[in-house]
Design a protein around this motif. Structure first.
Motif, PDB file in Angstrom:
ATOM      1  N   UNK A 172      26.231 -25.839 141.839  1.00  0.00           N
ATOM      2  CA  UNK A 172      27.375 -24.971 142.120  1.00  0.00           C
ATOM      3  C   UNK A 172      26.911 -23.842 143.033  1.00  0.00           C
ATOM      4  N   UNK A 173      27.462 -23.780 144.240  1.00  0.00           N
ATOM      5  CA  UNK A 173      27.132 -22.711 145.179  1.00  0.00           C
ATOM      6  C   UNK A 173      28.419 -22.164 145.795  1.00  0.00           C
ATOM      7  N   UNK A 174      28.406 -20.903 146.232  1.00  0.00           N
ATOM      8  CA  UNK A 174      29.602 -20.327 146.856  1.00  0.00           C
ATOM      9  C   UNK A 174      30.046 -21.101 148.094  1.00  0.00           C
ATOM     10  N   UNK A 175      29.089 -21.589 148.882  1.00  0.00           N
ATOM     11  CA  UNK A 175      29.439 -22.328 150.099  1.00  0.00           C
ATOM     12  C   UNK A 175      30.187 -23.613 149.764  1.00  0.00           C
ATOM     13  N   UNK A 176      29.712 -24.340 148.780  1.00  0.00           N
ATOM     14  CA  UNK A 176      30.382 -25.580 148.395  1.00  0.00           C
ATOM     15  C   UNK A 176      31.737 -25.307 147.745  1.00  0.00           C
ATOM     16  N   UNK A 177      31.826 -24.206 147.021  1.00  0.00           N
ATOM     17  CA  UNK A 177      33.085 -23.859 146.352  1.00  0.00           C
ATOM     18  C   UNK A 177      34.196 -23.539 147.342  1.00  0.00           C
ATOM     19  N   UNK A 178      33.845 -23.336 148.603  1.00  0.00           N
ATOM     20  CA  UNK A 178      34.862 -23.103 149.624  1.00  0.00           C
ATOM     21  C   UNK A 178      35.572 -24.395 150.020  1.00  0.00           C
ATOM     22  N   UNK A 179      34.908 -25.539 149.801  1.00  0.00           N
ATOM     23  CA  UNK A 179      35.494 -26.802 150.260  1.00  0.00           C
ATOM     24  C   UNK A 179      35.832 -27.767 149.125  1.00  0.00           C
ATOM     25  N   UNK A 180      35.237 -27.594 147.944  1.00  0.00           N
ATOM     26  CA  UNK A 180      35.579 -28.420 146.787  1.00  0.00           C
ATOM     27  C   UNK A 180      35.664 -27.526 145.555  1.00  0.00           C
ATOM     28  N   UNK A 181      36.184 -28.087 144.478  1.00  0.00           N
ATOM     29  CA  UNK A 181      36.198 -27.390 143.199  1.00  0.00           C
ATOM     30  C   UNK A 181      35.131 -27.977 142.289  1.00  0.00           C
ATOM     31  N   UNK A 182      34.701 -27.184 141.311  1.00  0.00           N
ATOM     32  CA  UNK A 182      33.673 -27.611 140.368  1.00  0.00           C
ATOM     33  C   UNK A 182      34.212 -27.568 138.947  1.00  0.00           C
ATOM     34  N   UNK A 183      33.795 -28.540 138.152  1.00  0.00           N
ATOM     35  CA  UNK A 183      34.116 -28.530 136.731  1.00  0.00           C
ATOM     36  C   UNK A 183      33.239 -27.522 136.007  1.00  0.00           C
ATOM     37  N   UNK A 184      33.461 -27.373 134.728  1.00  0.00           N
ATOM     38  CA  UNK A 184      32.524 -26.665 133.868  1.00  0.00           C
ATOM     39  C   UNK A 184      31.157 -27.344 133.997  1.00  0.00           C
ATOM     40  N   UNK A 185      30.058 -26.591 134.140  1.00  0.00           N
ATOM     41  CA  UNK A 185      28.741 -27.226 134.289  1.00  0.00           C
ATOM     42  C   UNK A 185      28.397 -28.137 133.115  1.00  0.00           C
ATOM     43  N   UNK A 186      27.876 -29.307 133.435  1.00  0.00           N
ATOM     44  CA  UNK A 186      27.487 -30.277 132.405  1.00  0.00           C
ATOM     45  C   UNK A 186      25.975 -30.369 132.249  1.00  0.00           C
ATOM     46  N   UNK A 187      25.219 -29.795 133.200  1.00  0.00           N
ATOM     47  CA  UNK A 187      23.756 -29.850 133.158  1.00  0.00           C
ATOM     48  C   UNK A 187      23.215 -28.706 134.009  1.00  0.00           C
ATOM     49  N   UNK A 188      21.896 -28.628 134.112  1.00  0.00           N
ATOM     50  CA  UNK A 188      21.265 -27.564 134.888  1.00  0.00           C
ATOM     51  C   UNK A 188      20.089 -28.131 135.668  1.00  0.00           C
ATOM     52  N   UNK A 189      19.715 -27.432 136.721  1.00  0.00           N
ATOM     53  CA  UNK A 189      18.618 -27.872 137.575  1.00  0.00           C
ATOM     54  C   UNK A 189      17.763 -26.674 137.952  1.00  0.00           C
ATOM     55  N   UNK A 190      16.479 -26.786 137.666  1.00  0.00           N
ATOM     56  CA  UNK A 190      15.530 -25.762 138.099  1.00  0.00           C
ATOM     57  C   UNK A 190      14.975 -26.163 139.451  1.00  0.00           C
ATOM     58  N   UNK A 191      15.298 -25.383 140.464  1.00  0.00           N
ATOM     59  CA  UNK A 191      14.836 -25.627 141.822  1.00  0.00           C
ATOM     60  C   UNK A 191      13.490 -24.939 142.007  1.00  0.00           C
ATOM     61  N   UNK A 192      12.486 -25.714 142.436  1.00  0.00           N
ATOM     62  CA  UNK A 192      11.120 -25.182 142.491  1.00  0.00           C
ATOM     63  C   UNK A 192      10.428 -25.560 143.791  1.00  0.00           C
ATOM     64  N   UNK A 193       9.346 -24.846 144.069  1.00  0.00           N
ATOM     65  CA  UNK A 193       8.377 -25.271 145.082  1.00  0.00           C
ATOM     66  C   UNK A 193       7.311 -26.085 144.360  1.00  0.00           C
TER      67      UNK A 193
END
Length: 265
Positions: free
Chosen positions: A105-126
């Motif tokens: 879920x990001x603000x940029x994507x929310x401009x073009x699509x809608x999102x449901x309630x989050x069903x999972x999570x992702x840790x973005x790492x190097x």
């Protein structure tokens, strides 16, 4: 002749004005139920969220999430295979009804699509080989970080690369990026923590490991804009299956850890 041309031009303009927009053809919840099938855009080359087993059968946490949804709604499930860059495009071109594919879920994507309630999570790492001393952004200076095109990591790192003094290399899908890292072609990657661990398991000599967290993202189901009933039904379904523990069980099965405690409340 001029009058005829003017008449035809005016007629064409009227058709353009009254012609329904692409959103008018969007599949509502009722349309999906009536069809007896739901089309889900899912990347099947991003283990353990989506992948193919030895019999070329789709498996993974996103796959089982889609299967659970289809079962609960009494629908046939059709996977629309995708990459990170085409997930949202599949919605916009009506190739898929929804997206279940590690979609942050990001603000940029929310401009073009809608999102449901989050069903999972992702840790973005190097992620990088264990032998590399990398603790923060400063340690990336002069190095190249590999990402998958169209992902949140691509967007975020591209925006900061010049200021931080590192380069960004892109692959079109996660499978190709993982192969590059396993073979040693990719010096380091920016992706999910789970995928970094997968790289480490496939090449124990390099022993890729998470170095530091970029951020933690909510993962949600992607829906076209202006589909309030479908979105409401998906929100109810996600909330119910977080509460009964089914979504957490799927996540634990493939990722080896539970969903964040605040998501399960």
């Amino acid at each position: 002749m001029r009058n005829i041309r003017s008449f035809l031009a005016a007629g064409a303009l009227c058709v353009a004005l009254v012609a329904p927009s692409a959103s008018a053809f969007a599949n509502s919840y009722e349309d999906i139920i009536a069809s007896g099938k739901i089309r889900v855009s899912t990347d099947l080359a991003i283990p353990p969220s989506g992948m193919l087993d030895a019999d070329l059968k789709p498996i993974g946490s996103d796959v089982e999430t889609a299967e659970l949804l289809a079962k609960d709604w009494g629908l046939e499930l059709e996977f629309v295979e995708t990459t990170g860059a085409t997930r949202i495009l599949n919605l916009q071109t009506n190739k898929a009804d929804i997206v279940i594919s590690t979609l942050s879920v990001t603000p940029q994507r929310a401009e073009v699509i809608d999102f449901s309630t989050p069903y999972a999570a992702l840790r973005s790492v190097i992620g990088a080989p264990a032998g590399l001393e990398i603790k923060d952004w400063e340690d990336l200076r002069g190095k190249t970080v590999t990402v998958t095109r169209g992902t949140t990591q691509d967007t975020e790192l591209t925006a900061m690369a010049s200021e931080r003094g590192f380069n960004v290399a892109r692959y079109d899908d996660d499978a190709t990026m993982v192969t590059a890292a396993v073979s040693g072609q990719a010096q380091m990657v920016a992706t999910s923590e789970t995928l970094v661990n997968q790289i480490g398991k496939r090449n124990t000599t390099l022993a890729f490991e998470p170095k530091f967290v970029i951020r933690t993202f909510d993962l949600a189901i992607g829906v076209r804009k202006n589909e309030p009933e479908l979105l409401e039904k998906l929100n109810d379904w996600v909330s119910e299956n977080l509460k009964n523990g089914k979504l957490n069980a799927i996540y634990e099965k493939y990722h080896g850890l539970s969903l964040p405690a605040e998501m399960l409340k």
